[in-house]
Design a protein around this motif. Structure first.
Motif, PDB file in Angstrom:
ATOM      1  N   ARG A 107     -48.393   2.349   7.194  1.00 13.70           N
ATOM      2  CA  ARG A 107     -47.320   2.885   8.028  1.00 13.70           C
ATOM      3  C   ARG A 107     -46.666   1.773   8.835  1.00 13.70           C
ATOM      4  N   PRO A 108     -45.339   1.831   8.995  1.00 18.06           N
ATOM      5  CA  PRO A 108     -44.643   0.735   9.681  1.00 18.06           C
ATOM      6  C   PRO A 108     -45.131   0.469  11.098  1.00 18.06           C
ATOM      7  N   SER A 109     -45.507   1.504  11.826  1.00 14.15           N
ATOM      8  CA  SER A 109     -45.869   1.326  13.231  1.00 14.15           C
ATOM      9  C   SER A 109     -47.333   0.941  13.425  1.00 14.15           C
ATOM     10  N   HIS A 110     -48.121   0.888  12.343  1.00 11.46           N
ATOM     11  CA  HIS A 110     -49.540   0.571  12.441  1.00 11.46           C
ATOM     12  C   HIS A 110     -49.799  -0.856  11.955  1.00 11.46           C
ATOM     13  N   VAL A 111     -50.699  -1.565  12.632  1.00 14.63           N
ATOM     14  CA  VAL A 111     -51.001  -2.937  12.243  1.00 14.63           C
ATOM     15  C   VAL A 111     -51.863  -3.002  10.987  1.00 14.63           C
ATOM     16  N   THR A 112     -52.522  -1.908  10.643  1.00 14.34           N
ATOM     17  CA  THR A 112     -53.445  -1.926   9.516  1.00 14.34           C
ATOM     18  C   THR A 112     -52.694  -2.019   8.191  1.00 14.34           C
ATOM     19  N   VAL A 113     -53.133  -2.932   7.333  1.00 10.35           N
ATOM     20  CA  VAL A 113     -52.629  -3.018   5.960  1.00 10.35           C
ATOM     21  C   VAL A 113     -53.573  -2.213   5.076  1.00 10.35           C
ATOM     22  N   THR A 114     -53.075  -1.144   4.468  1.00 12.91           N
ATOM     23  CA  THR A 114     -53.948  -0.190   3.792  1.00 12.91           C
ATOM     24  C   THR A 114     -53.985  -0.336   2.282  1.00 12.91           C
ATOM     25  N   GLU A 115     -53.124  -1.178   1.705  1.00 12.51           N
ATOM     26  CA  GLU A 115     -53.100  -1.296   0.247  1.00 12.51           C
ATOM     27  C   GLU A 115     -52.431  -2.603  -0.151  1.00 12.51           C
ATOM     28  N   ALA A 116     -52.758  -3.044  -1.362  1.00 13.47           N
ATOM     29  CA  ALA A 116     -52.091  -4.221  -1.905  1.00 13.47           C
ATOM     30  C   ALA A 116     -50.679  -3.851  -2.342  1.00 13.47           C
ATOM     31  N   LEU A 117     -49.804  -4.829  -2.393  1.00 15.63           N
ATOM     32  CA  LEU A 117     -48.433  -4.583  -2.821  1.00 15.63           C
ATOM     33  C   LEU A 117     -48.384  -4.386  -4.334  1.00 15.63           C
ATOM     34  N   PRO A 118     -47.444  -3.591  -4.822  1.00 16.73           N
ATOM     35  CA  PRO A 118     -47.303  -3.391  -6.274  1.00 16.73           C
ATOM     36  C   PRO A 118     -46.796  -4.660  -6.958  1.00 16.73           C
ATOM     37  N   THR A 119     -46.903  -4.689  -8.268  1.00 21.62           N
ATOM     38  CA  THR A 119     -46.570  -5.894  -9.027  1.00 21.62           C
ATOM     39  C   THR A 119     -45.126  -6.323  -8.836  1.00 21.62           C
ATOM     40  N   TRP A 120     -44.186  -5.360  -8.813  1.00 20.48           N
ATOM     41  CA  TRP A 120     -42.769  -5.732  -8.660  1.00 20.48           C
ATOM     42  C   TRP A 120     -42.516  -6.389  -7.306  1.00 20.48           C
ATOM     43  N   ALA A 121     -43.274  -5.980  -6.280  1.00 22.27           N
ATOM     44  CA  ALA A 121     -43.108  -6.576  -4.953  1.00 22.27           C
ATOM     45  C   ALA A 121     -43.719  -7.969  -4.895  1.00 22.27           C
ATOM     46  N   THR A 122     -44.881  -8.150  -5.539  1.00 23.24           N
ATOM     47  CA  THR A 122     -45.480  -9.481  -5.542  1.00 23.24           C
ATOM     48  C   THR A 122     -44.639 -10.468  -6.356  1.00 23.24           C
ATOM     49  N   ALA A 123     -43.885  -9.955  -7.341  1.00 26.20           N
ATOM     50  CA  ALA A 123     -42.982 -10.829  -8.100  1.00 26.20           C
ATOM     51  C   ALA A 123     -41.938 -11.447  -7.180  1.00 26.20           C
ATOM     52  N   ILE A 124     -41.374 -10.628  -6.279  1.00 30.29           N
ATOM     53  CA  ILE A 124     -40.387 -11.138  -5.328  1.00 30.29           C
ATOM     54  C   ILE A 124     -41.069 -12.042  -4.313  1.00 30.29           C
ATOM     55  N   ARG A 125     -42.210 -11.592  -3.807  1.00 26.59           N
ATOM     56  CA  ARG A 125     -42.934 -12.382  -2.803  1.00 26.59           C
ATOM     57  C   ARG A 125     -43.289 -13.769  -3.348  1.00 26.59           C
ATOM     58  N   ASP A 126     -43.753 -13.825  -4.591  1.00 27.22           N
ATOM     59  CA  ASP A 126     -44.097 -15.124  -5.186  1.00 27.22           C
ATOM     60  C   ASP A 126     -42.863 -16.014  -5.292  1.00 27.22           C
ATOM     61  N   ALA A 127     -41.715 -15.421  -5.611  1.00 24.08           N
ATOM     62  CA  ALA A 127     -40.479 -16.203  -5.723  1.00 24.08           C
ATOM     63  C   ALA A 127     -40.049 -16.744  -4.361  1.00 24.08           C
ATOM     64  N   LEU A 128     -40.326 -16.011  -3.291  1.00 26.88           N
ATOM     65  CA  LEU A 128     -40.001 -16.500  -1.956  1.00 26.88           C
ATOM     66  C   LEU A 128     -40.703 -17.829  -1.680  1.00 26.88           C
ATOM     67  N   PHE A 129     -41.916 -17.972  -2.215  1.00 30.62           N
ATOM     68  CA  PHE A 129     -42.670 -19.202  -2.005  1.00 30.62           C
ATOM     69  C   PHE A 129     -42.316 -20.266  -3.035  1.00 30.62           C
ATOM     70  N   SER A 130     -42.219 -19.881  -4.303  1.00 30.20           N
ATOM     71  CA  SER A 130     -41.938 -20.883  -5.338  1.00 30.20           C
ATOM     72  C   SER A 130     -40.549 -21.496  -5.166  1.00 30.20           C
ATOM     73  N   ARG A 131     -39.616 -20.727  -4.588  1.00 29.83           N
ATOM     74  CA  ARG A 131     -38.260 -21.246  -4.360  1.00 29.83           C
ATOM     75  C   ARG A 131     -38.106 -21.852  -2.965  1.00 29.83           C
ATOM     76  N   ASN A 132     -39.201 -21.883  -2.217  1.00 28.86           N
ATOM     77  CA  ASN A 132     -39.246 -22.549  -0.909  1.00 28.86           C
ATOM     78  C   ASN A 132     -38.451 -21.819   0.177  1.00 28.86           C
ATOM     79  N   VAL A 133     -38.219 -20.508  -0.014  1.00 31.53           N
ATOM     80  CA  VAL A 133     -37.643 -19.707   1.072  1.00 31.53           C
ATOM     81  C   VAL A 133     -38.666 -19.594   2.189  1.00 31.53           C
TER      82      VAL A 133
END
Length: 292
Positions: free
Chosen positions: A108-134
């Motif tokens: 939930r947005p208002s809770h600090v707890t992370v309750t699940e891993a991100l789905p594959t399509w989201a990790t694809a974008i997240r990985d690109a944020l790092f590989s492209r040096n964003v």
């Protein structure tokens, strides 16, 4: 010589396959494959984020505001839209303020707890944020930039927007927003501006009551505006993160003097930009640990 094919057997197998497909029991599609429709973005060289600094173009220079056009391709855009709208995600959608639909991954947005891993399509974008040096190495985190662990997907049907707000202390001051399918103008406001304009010019013209209310309010000017084109990436952090941001209710956005990315969004002052029927934003944030 090979024996002749068993036509009766082939007919029965084809009929069974067609019946299974009609019943939604296809052999090549599963809920897992639908959610994992995009496993990685195309490989691109690392960039220098400072080259995409648009905050310096604001009338009052604003640090920490970056705009990257065409962060994903048209094909990747379509794959991402298919993934977030997959039927297995229907239970995630809720109605957010401003009239938009919202889905969350990571808790939930208002809770600090992370309750699940991100789905594959989201990790694809997240990985690109790092590989492209964003996102890159951060000395405060022992050489590692903390990876986004929460994703919010907003779906806006015109003319809906989102009221000006702060993201708050739950998140670290670094956010990346990928825009898909439609365009929109986002405002960044000072925190002491009081009630700010939440209705675009075309909507005020069509609503006498809203116009009367607006005329009774002060008319603050946003600190900065960014024209969010489809497939673009917006990053705001540090000083820009501390500002309020929002998208006005409007069918058409009017580009003002405060727009900081005229060239990279291919717009000019006083241009009127149609939003289109729908805009989807994928928002990457970093939930802080309780001790942070």
């Amino acid at each position: 010589a090979m024996p002749p094919p068993d036509l009766t057997k082939l007919f029965l197998e084809e009929r069974a396959r067609r019946r299974a497909a009609a019943a939604g029991v296809g052999t090549s599609t599963s809920s897992k494959s639908e959610e994992s429709v995009l496993e990685s973005l195309e490989t691109r060289p690392a960039l220098t984020l400072a080259d995409f600094d648009v905050g310096k173009n604001a009338p009052c220079s604003t640090s920490g505001l970056f705009y990257l056009p065409d962060f994903v391709t048209e094909g990747e855009e379509q794959q991402l839209l298919k993934a977030v709208r997959c039927h297995t995600n229907q239970g995630r959608w809720t109605t957010g303020n401003g009239g938009r639909r919202v889905a969350n991954w990571g808790g939930r947005p208002s809770h600090v707890t992370v309750t699940e891993a991100l789905p594959t399509w989201a990790t694809a974008i997240r990985d690109a944020l790092f590989s492209r040096n964003v996102f890159s190495a951060d000395d405060k985190n022992k050489g590692k930039h903390v990876k986004p662990n929460h994703v919010l997907v907003n779906e806006y049907a015109s003319p809906h927007g989102i009221p000006a707000h702060n993201d708050g202390d739950v998140y670290a001051p670094c956010v990346a927003i990928l825009t898909l399918q439609g365009d929109a103008l986002i405002d960044f406001w000072e925190n002491d501006d009081g009630d700010v304009c939440a209705i675009g010019e075309d909507e005020r013209e069509n609503d006498e009551e809203d116009l009367r209310i607006e005329n009774d309010l002060p008319k603050p000017t946003p600190r900065a505006q960014v024209m969010l084109r489809r497939r673009s990436l917006l990053v705001y952090k540090n000083e820009a993160y501390e500002l309020r941001h929002g998208i006005r209710r409007a069918y058409t956005d009017v580009i003002g003097n405060e727009c900081v990315n005229l060239a990279s969004a291919n717009v000019e002052i006083d241009d009127r930009v149609q939003r289109g029927n729908t805009r989807v934003s994928i928002v990457f944030v970093i939930k802080r640990k309780p001790e942070e």
